[in-house]
Enzyme design. Structure first.
Site, short mmCIF file in Angstrom:
data_model
loop_
_atom_site.label_atom_id
_atom_site.label_comp_id
_atom_site.label_asym_id
_atom_site.label_seq_id
_atom_site.Cartn_x
_atom_site.Cartn_y
_atom_site.Cartn_z
N TYR A 197 -2.12 -0.06 10.27
CA TYR A 197 -2.35 -0.69 8.97
C TYR A 197 -1.10 -0.57 8.09
CZ TYR A 197 -3.68 -1.15 4.12
OH TYR A 197 -3.68 -1.50 2.79
N LYS A 230 1.74 -3.45 6.63
CA LYS A 230 2.15 -3.63 5.22
C LYS A 230 3.67 -3.52 5.11
CE LYS A 230 -1.74 -4.48 3.29
NZ LYS A 230 -1.97 -5.79 2.67
N SER A 261 0.83 -1.20 0.00
CA SER A 261 0.00 0.00 0.00
C SER A 261 0.86 1.25 0.00
CB SER A 261 -0.86 -0.01 1.27
OG SER A 261 -1.47 1.24 1.45
#
Ligand code: UDP
Length: 320
Positions: free
Chosen positions: A117, A121, A93
């Protein structure tokens, strides 16, 4: 979570996909379940999409995110290694960049994610880099997605968020079908063309095709890819107001706006340089925001309440 056993498809057609894919289901945190999947067939490569993706939820429930996105990835890599499957395309991402000082953002920018988050990643990326360094038989492509928008042009496949959508365009689409009254713009005093945040929106079909180009690269015997990251974006910055206007034009619906506060952790401007993907994967985004909004509206108007209240994709006849 789903695992798709796939053959390389040159086309992106619902009917072809449904007749070509074998669908097996397992939770990526369940190693026994993964083992059963890998014992059931021989896999040449894996595209690893499984994970949780809501930034706000990751702040509230970090352990859940580390469990799914990091532990799950470790489980998958272990099972892949045990079965001699060492080609991987990983869904990363743009969140790994955090808020870079300037855009366009290239793959060598500092990786400073702002939320759990983004950190999951980045950790998964680091794990991939480490396993490649420990065993050069691995070939891994890390795809850093910018802001995916739109739906399949058939109108049969689109995003159906659980609960209140976190992202801009799923929220906008629910306003257009009458499920929500208005959009709160998170800040209109940024140093951007109209004061609203700027992002790199990419059509989901372009994004999906990026994975096919990545797979082709992994199977290209003339190059040893190692473990490489690529941005998947258009390279164009679009403000919140610009994309909302484009959606109003595509749908003919008015989106009532409320000016609100900045959302904590939001970058002011974040858009990609897709040059590396263009150069090395030979992939380039084809669609602009008009097509993204057209296809998003086609999906939303056919499925105002998502999949639950809709007919399934047709297995026979044209999907368009
Ligand atoms: N945004 C907004 N209102 C919303 C949701 C998002 O103004 O209800 C803005 C957000 O501040 C950002 C852009 O829309 O500038 C894209 O946000 P999104 O959550 O879709 O993606 P992000 O880039 O944050 O991952």
């Amino acid at each position: 979570m789903l695992i798709l056993a796939m053959k390389l498809l040159a086309v992106w057609d619902i009917q072809a996909i449904l007749s070509t894919f074998l669908l097996l289901q397992a939770d990526i945190r369940d190693k026994d379940g993964l083992e059963k999947v890998f014992a059931s067939a021989r896999f040449d490569a894996v595209i690893h999409f499984a994970g949780l993706k809501a930034v706000g939820e990751s702040v509230q429930k970090p352990l859940l995110y580390y469990d799914h996105n990091v532990v799950g990835t470790i489980n998958l890599l272990e099972i892949m290694a045990a079965h001699g499957c060492k080609k991987l395309v990983f869904s990363s991402s743009a969140a790994v960049y955090g808020s870079p000082k300037n855009s366009p953002c290239t793959e060598d920018f500092p990786l400073i994610p702002h939320n759990p988050y983004g950190r999951t990643k980045l950790m998964a990326e680091e794990i991939c880099r480490d396993i490649y360094h420990s065993d050069p038989e691995w070939s891994i492509i890390l795809l850093r997605y910018f802001n995916p928008v739109g739906a399949h042009p058939s109108g049969y496949v689109g995003e159906d968020p659980c609960g209140t959508p976190n992202n801009l365009m799923p929220f906008v689409q629910q306003i257009a079908v009458g499920r929500r009254p208005s959009l709160t713009i998170f800040g209109n005093n940024y140093a951007t063309k109209d004061g609203t945040g700027v992002r790199d929106y990419i059509h989901v079909v372009d994004l999906a095709e990026g994975h096919l180009f990545a797979l082709r690269k992994l199977f290209d015997s003339s190059s040893n890819i190692g473990c490489e990251a690529y941005n998947l974006g258009t390279g164009k910055g679009t403000s919140v107001l610009e994309i909302v206007n484009a959606f109003e034009k595509a749908s003919g619906k008015k989106i009532p706006l409320v000016m609100g506060q900045r959302r904590p952790g939001d970058a002011e401007i974040l858009f990609s340089s897709p040059a590396k993907a263009e150069r090395e994967l030979h992939w380039k985004a084809k669609y602009g925001i008009a097509e993204m909004c057209r296809d998003l509206w086609n999906w939303a108007s056919k499925h105002p309440y998502g999949y639950a209240a809709s007919e399934s994709p047709k297995l026979n006849g044209s999907s368009r």
